[in-house]
Design a protein around this motif. Sequence first.
Motif, short mmCIF file in Angstrom:
data_model
loop_
_atom_site.label_atom_id
_atom_site.label_comp_id
_atom_site.label_asym_id
_atom_site.label_seq_id
_atom_site.Cartn_x
_atom_site.Cartn_y
_atom_site.Cartn_z
N UNK A 177 43.39 -41.58 -47.64
CA UNK A 177 43.13 -42.33 -49.19
C UNK A 177 43.12 -41.54 -50.12
N UNK A 178 43.44 -40.34 -49.23
CA UNK A 178 43.38 -39.21 -51.13
C UNK A 178 44.92 -39.41 -50.82
N UNK A 179 45.36 -40.17 -50.73
CA UNK A 179 47.08 -40.56 -51.71
C UNK A 179 47.04 -42.16 -52.24
N UNK A 180 46.99 -42.79 -51.65
CA UNK A 180 46.47 -44.40 -52.03
C UNK A 180 45.66 -44.82 -53.27
N UNK A 221 50.51 -41.13 -53.60
CA UNK A 221 50.50 -40.53 -54.98
C UNK A 221 49.81 -38.81 -54.40
N UNK A 222 50.71 -38.13 -55.30
CA UNK A 222 49.66 -36.92 -55.87
C UNK A 222 49.09 -37.08 -56.42
N UNK A 223 49.01 -37.73 -56.77
CA UNK A 223 48.44 -37.99 -58.32
C UNK A 223 46.69 -36.51 -58.25
N UNK A 224 46.11 -37.49 -57.03
CA UNK A 224 44.78 -37.40 -56.77
C UNK A 224 44.51 -36.06 -56.50
N UNK A 225 45.25 -34.79 -56.06
CA UNK A 225 45.44 -33.93 -56.00
C UNK A 225 46.12 -32.80 -56.69
N UNK A 226 47.11 -33.25 -57.65
CA UNK A 226 47.86 -32.58 -58.58
C UNK A 226 48.41 -32.83 -59.79
N UNK A 227 47.96 -34.23 -59.64
CA UNK A 227 48.55 -34.79 -61.15
C UNK A 227 47.90 -34.38 -62.67
N UNK A 228 48.67 -34.81 -63.48
CA UNK A 228 48.30 -33.80 -64.26
C UNK A 228 47.16 -35.49 -65.38
N UNK A 230 42.85 -36.45 -64.10
CA UNK A 230 43.40 -35.12 -63.41
C UNK A 230 43.75 -34.99 -61.61
N UNK A 231 44.17 -34.61 -60.67
CA UNK A 231 44.06 -34.93 -59.64
C UNK A 231 43.09 -32.98 -59.61
N UNK A 232 42.38 -32.81 -58.57
CA UNK A 232 41.52 -32.39 -58.19
C UNK A 232 41.62 -30.85 -58.26
N UNK A 233 42.93 -30.50 -57.72
CA UNK A 233 43.65 -28.88 -57.90
C UNK A 233 44.01 -28.91 -59.17
N UNK A 235 39.35 -36.48 -51.25
CA UNK A 235 40.69 -35.48 -51.15
C UNK A 235 39.56 -33.69 -50.90
N UNK A 236 38.30 -33.96 -52.17
CA UNK A 236 37.26 -32.64 -51.76
C UNK A 236 36.23 -32.89 -50.43
N UNK A 237 36.57 -33.31 -49.84
CA UNK A 237 36.02 -33.74 -48.34
C UNK A 237 37.30 -32.86 -47.71
N UNK A 238 38.12 -33.45 -47.30
CA UNK A 238 39.06 -32.53 -47.28
C UNK A 238 40.19 -31.69 -47.01
#
Length: 581
Positions: free
Chosen positions: A331-334, A345-352, A362-365, A552-555
């Motif tokens: 779910x953190x990628x979909x 997509x990696x947006x939810x992690x590293x997206x601008x 932006x993504x959480x990171x 993503x944060x839960x992971x």
Amino acid sequence: MTTLGMLPRVSRRLLRAENGLPLILILIAAILVLAPLLRVVFATLTPEGLAAWKTVLNSPLSWNLWWRPLINTMLLGAGVATGCLLIGGFLAWLVILTDVPFRRFLGIMSILPFMIPSFAAALAWSTLFRNNRLGGQVGFLEGLGVSVPDWLAWGLIPTLIVLIAHYYSLAYTIIAAGLSSVGADLIESAQMTGAKRPRIFFGIILPVVTPALVSGAMLTFAGGVSNFAAPALLGIPVRMQTLSTRLYGMIQTGENERGFVIALMLILVSAALLWASDRMVSGRRAFTTVTGKGSRTKRFSLGVWRWPLFVFATLIGVVTTIVPVLVLFASSFAPQSSALFSNWTLHYWIGEAGTALAQGQAGILRNPMFLEALSTTLKLGFTVALTTMVLGLGLAHTIVKYKGSVLANILSQLAYVPLFIPSIALAAAYIALYGAPIGPFPALYGTFLLLVLAATANLMPYAVQSGRSVLSQVSADIEESARLTGASTLTRMVYIIFPLAIRGLLAGGILVFIKIVRDLSLVVLLFTATTPVLSMMAYTYTGLGFPQFANAITLVILVICLMASLAVHILQNHVQKWKSN
């Protein structure tokens, strides 16, 4: 005659110099635990508080404020206790008393679900079963064309399932410990007299593990009663309220007195349940199963059922541990929960920021709020682990050293009072005490210090218990010898007690770290913009309709907890090497 001479004999004994440390520790424990509770009580005795008692318990609003949440809470508690005893008891019996293959693997799988936050399991459930009743994104099953009924997507049933999946590990741990004490000599003696398996089970095994069953039932009942995360995520959207969610709602809307009333009632309910379980265990006839003679565990042969039961037990572990983590990961990628395994997509992690996804977030990171919440969470976890380890060691050492004395009994009772207080109720008590200035001291609400104080009080029993379990095995002669050589109390604590108790303290410290990192019930009322934490950030994203960020944060929280467990395991293997020589 001096003032001291006029004091009663008991008071003079308590004021001796050697009682200075116990009295200081009693004062600290009282400030952490009793003072907030008394403040809540006094707040409900004001005119506004008395009006709140009437509104909550005896008014046209009582059904929605108290009785309906109470019924839902009791149903959840009873259902969680029943389900956890059935699943945890079955797994404990399978691992401890049978010849099922790969017992150690099954034991590890049986304790893993408790490491996963209950809100993680609730988020995974919502990702799979969410329907279109509330609008927004639908879950994976609805995306596949499966119509999910409301009772399975929201409300009491999914909340109950999630809590059972979370707490059965607790029941397993307690029952497994009880079954381990059933010696083979008891069972073999019964078999020699011709007793069949049902007779052995109901006549020997069940009576011996009854205290474990009662403790497991009451602790899981109390866990279900006090849990906030699962009812909040799966119940509040359809107005299914429990006492914990109703308490949260009252404080959030400024109805503090009504919230304090509900908090006191929630404490009374939880305390009554735990007190009843203690009376049931302490009032029954004792069965001595651990003697000076060596013994082993008698394992029953499962015959042709060995592998089917192994597969079934493994399936329970996979469904309650691996599946939720995989769902959160996907779910953190979909972009859509209805299509978990496509268009990743990696947006939810590293997206601008500024793109079409996630309304430009932006993504959480890359999110400064996430980085601040991560820093605050880690700092809070390490700080609370340190404070509880130090305080727990002092409390445990004093309780063991002064065992049987009045001071030790008072200290022991104070140390375990937080076990009777649900986390969210304790948070409400701290708001009542520290939400406004106290004399020259400013209000602490919204500060990091308040989080540390509340978390230390909430988790103090775990550190005390781990310290006592180690110190009770250390001979008093060791410390007494050091004392006779002139070593001070501080010297003895630093150079003797602490090294001997390091393993137990590390175990207690890592448990405290994991619990506070993943905790939502305690921080949900104490959280502010100046003290962001990961669990609250995940909860907020869920409410805003961004499950990808929340998952993503839960992971990240899960990774932190697993790394902490691995680190303490490695550390424990490098300390006290003299024990292996």
